[in-house]
Design a protein around this motif. Sequence first.
Motif, PDB file in Angstrom:
ATOM      1  N   ASP A  88       0.830  -1.210   0.000  1.00 27.75           N
ATOM      2  CA  ASP A  88       0.000   0.000   0.000  1.00 27.75           C
ATOM      3  C   ASP A  88       0.865   1.262   0.000  1.00 27.75           C
ATOM      4  O   ASP A  88       0.570   2.224  -0.703  1.00 27.75           O
ATOM      5  N   ARG A  89       1.919   1.242   0.787  1.00 24.38           N
ATOM      6  CA  ARG A  89       2.819   2.399   0.848  1.00 24.38           C
ATOM      7  C   ARG A  89       3.485   2.644  -0.508  1.00 24.38           C
ATOM      8  O   ARG A  89       3.587   3.787  -0.958  1.00 24.38           O
ATOM      9  N   VAL A  90       3.924   1.582  -1.156  1.00 23.41           N
ATOM     10  CA  VAL A  90       4.556   1.709  -2.474  1.00 23.41           C
ATOM     11  C   VAL A  90       3.545   2.243  -3.487  1.00 23.41           C
ATOM     12  O   VAL A  90       3.861   3.147  -4.265  1.00 23.41           O
ATOM     13  N   TYR A  91       2.325   1.721  -3.452  1.00 23.35           N
ATOM     14  CA  TYR A  91       1.296   2.202  -4.381  1.00 23.35           C
ATOM     15  C   TYR A  91       1.009   3.687  -4.145  1.00 23.35           C
ATOM     16  O   TYR A  91       0.923   4.472  -5.091  1.00 23.35           O
ATOM     17  N   ARG A  92       0.857   4.086  -2.885  1.00 27.22           N
ATOM     18  CA  ARG A  92       0.582   5.503  -2.576  1.00 27.22           C
ATOM     19  C   ARG A  92       1.726   6.398  -3.058  1.00 27.22           C
ATOM     20  O   ARG A  92       1.495   7.478  -3.593  1.00 27.22           O
ATOM     21  N   THR A  93       2.943   5.951  -2.868  1.00 28.90           N
ATOM     22  CA  THR A  93       4.096   6.718  -3.341  1.00 28.90           C
ATOM     23  C   THR A  93       4.039   6.870  -4.853  1.00 28.90           C
ATOM     24  O   THR A  93       4.211   7.971  -5.380  1.00 28.90           O
ATOM     25  N   ALA A  94       3.787   5.782  -5.531  1.00 28.36           N
ATOM     26  CA  ALA A  94       3.701   5.819  -6.995  1.00 28.36           C
ATOM     27  C   ALA A  94       2.557   6.718  -7.443  1.00 28.36           C
ATOM     28  O   ALA A  94       2.725   7.565  -8.336  1.00 28.36           O
ATOM     29  N   PHE A  95       1.400   6.561  -6.830  1.00 26.75           N
ATOM     30  CA  PHE A  95       0.241   7.354  -7.234  1.00 26.75           C
ATOM     31  C   PHE A  95       0.472   8.841  -6.988  1.00 26.75           C
ATOM     32  O   PHE A  95       0.065   9.684  -7.784  1.00 26.75           O
ATOM     33  N   VAL A 117       3.088  10.487  -7.316  1.00 27.57           N
ATOM     34  CA  VAL A 117       3.914  11.039  -8.379  1.00 27.57           C
ATOM     35  C   VAL A 117       3.200  10.989  -9.731  1.00 27.57           C
ATOM     36  O   VAL A 117       3.166  11.980 -10.446  1.00 27.57           O
ATOM     37  N   VAL A 118       2.598   9.854 -10.076  1.00 31.79           N
ATOM     38  CA  VAL A 118       2.053   9.690 -11.434  1.00 31.79           C
ATOM     39  C   VAL A 118       0.611  10.163 -11.586  1.00 31.79           C
ATOM     40  O   VAL A 118       0.167  10.431 -12.697  1.00 31.79           O
ATOM     41  N   LYS A 119      -0.145  10.216 -10.507  1.00 27.85           N
ATOM     42  CA  LYS A 119      -1.537  10.682 -10.517  1.00 27.85           C
ATOM     43  C   LYS A 119      -2.441   9.867 -11.444  1.00 27.85           C
ATOM     44  O   LYS A 119      -3.390  10.380 -12.011  1.00 27.85           O
ATOM     45  N   ASP A 120      -2.132   8.599 -11.604  1.00 26.06           N
ATOM     46  CA  ASP A 120      -2.927   7.724 -12.470  1.00 26.06           C
ATOM     47  C   ASP A 120      -2.964   6.346 -11.812  1.00 26.06           C
ATOM     48  O   ASP A 120      -1.906   5.747 -11.609  1.00 26.06           O
ATOM     49  N   PRO A 121      -4.147   5.843 -11.469  1.00 30.17           N
ATOM     50  CA  PRO A 121      -4.210   4.581 -10.729  1.00 30.17           C
ATOM     51  C   PRO A 121      -3.629   3.390 -11.490  1.00 30.17           C
ATOM     52  O   PRO A 121      -2.979   2.531 -10.894  1.00 30.17           O
ATOM     53  N   HIS A 122      -3.831   3.333 -12.793  1.00 22.61           N
ATOM     54  CA  HIS A 122      -3.311   2.208 -13.576  1.00 22.61           C
ATOM     55  C   HIS A 122      -1.788   2.277 -13.690  1.00 22.61           C
ATOM     56  O   HIS A 122      -1.102   1.265 -13.544  1.00 22.61           O
ATOM     57  N   LEU A 123      -1.281   3.467 -13.939  1.00 20.24           N
ATOM     58  CA  LEU A 123       0.164   3.638 -14.017  1.00 20.24           C
ATOM     59  C   LEU A 123       0.804   3.397 -12.649  1.00 20.24           C
ATOM     60  O   LEU A 123       1.885   2.816 -12.558  1.00 20.24           O
ATOM     61  N   ALA A 124       0.132   3.802 -11.586  1.00 20.50           N
ATOM     62  CA  ALA A 124       0.647   3.557 -10.231  1.00 20.50           C
ATOM     63  C   ALA A 124       0.739   2.059  -9.958  1.00 20.50           C
ATOM     64  O   ALA A 124       1.683   1.595  -9.316  1.00 20.50           O
ATOM     65  N   GLN A 125      -0.231   1.281 -10.459  1.00 22.21           N
ATOM     66  CA  GLN A 125      -0.163  -0.171 -10.305  1.00 22.21           C
ATOM     67  C   GLN A 125       1.031  -0.740 -11.063  1.00 22.21           C
ATOM     68  O   GLN A 125       1.738  -1.620 -10.564  1.00 22.21           O
ATOM     69  N   ILE A 130      12.859   3.116  -4.386  1.00 24.44           N
ATOM     70  CA  ILE A 130      12.703   2.423  -5.660  1.00 24.44           C
ATOM     71  C   ILE A 130      11.426   2.889  -6.354  1.00 24.44           C
ATOM     72  O   ILE A 130      11.420   3.192  -7.549  1.00 24.44           O
ATOM     73  N   ALA A 131      10.327   2.965  -5.606  1.00 16.07           N
ATOM     74  CA  ALA A 131       9.042   3.388  -6.178  1.00 16.07           C
ATOM     75  C   ALA A 131       9.107   4.812  -6.702  1.00 16.07           C
ATOM     76  O   ALA A 131       8.572   5.118  -7.770  1.00 16.07           O
ATOM     77  N   THR A 132       9.751   5.689  -5.965  1.00 21.23           N
ATOM     78  CA  THR A 132       9.874   7.083  -6.380  1.00 21.23           C
ATOM     79  C   THR A 132      10.617   7.184  -7.702  1.00 21.23           C
ATOM     80  O   THR A 132      10.168   7.863  -8.630  1.00 21.23           O
ATOM     81  N   HIS A 133      11.738   6.495  -7.806  1.00 24.57           N
ATOM     82  CA  HIS A 133      12.515   6.531  -9.045  1.00 24.57           C
ATOM     83  C   HIS A 133      11.726   5.934 -10.207  1.00 24.57           C
ATOM     84  O   HIS A 133      11.724   6.491 -11.313  1.00 24.57           O
ATOM     85  N   ALA A 134      11.071   4.817  -9.958  1.00 27.89           N
ATOM     86  CA  ALA A 134      10.291   4.168 -11.015  1.00 27.89           C
ATOM     87  C   ALA A 134       9.129   5.059 -11.467  1.00 27.89           C
ATOM     88  O   ALA A 134       8.827   5.142 -12.661  1.00 27.89           O
TER      89      ALA A 134
END
Length: 172
Positions: A17-24, A26-34, A64-68
């Motif tokens: 969940d933390r990785v997904y929230r970090t990704a989301f 930055v990217v602001k897109d649920p599919h891209l965050a997945q 890792i999530a932030t960079h990705a």
Amino acid sequence: MQVLEQRFGRLFQQYRDRVYRTAFYVVKDPHLAQDVTQETFLKAYRNIDSVREDGREGAWLTTIATHAAIDAVRKRNCWNGIPMENPYLTVLVGTTESDVEEEVGKRLEREHLWKEITKMKREYREVLILKLHSGLKDGEIACLLKVSVGTIKSRVHRAKRILRKASGCWHG
């Protein structure tokens, strides 16, 4: 091998969940965050034997999530700063026009700042994201990036100065 797989399973359960929230964030897109979340855990699995079990696994995965996520945004070369899906429109029902304009203005400002952050040198970008988004302290960031606390403070200061130049209204 089984021990590493069990460790990976634990990390995945604890931090997905933390990785997904970090990704989301930055990217602001649920599919891209997945997609970014999946990429993060693939990278983590490949390198899991290089990480000590000392309580820093979450920070490691966040990095890792932030960079990705930043890489994914660069590849797409766009931001979904103002989503117009039905859930967003539903939230807007009943609000005044000035509230909507204010929210849109805030989102546009955040979008502009994120674009500026993605243009920064990696050393400035990563400390800002780790500090502002992930909430890590200077000492934690220094330990994670293997640099001194003074270096982290200097990078944060310089990154904020870059953002102030880019947007005269940001004083964070």
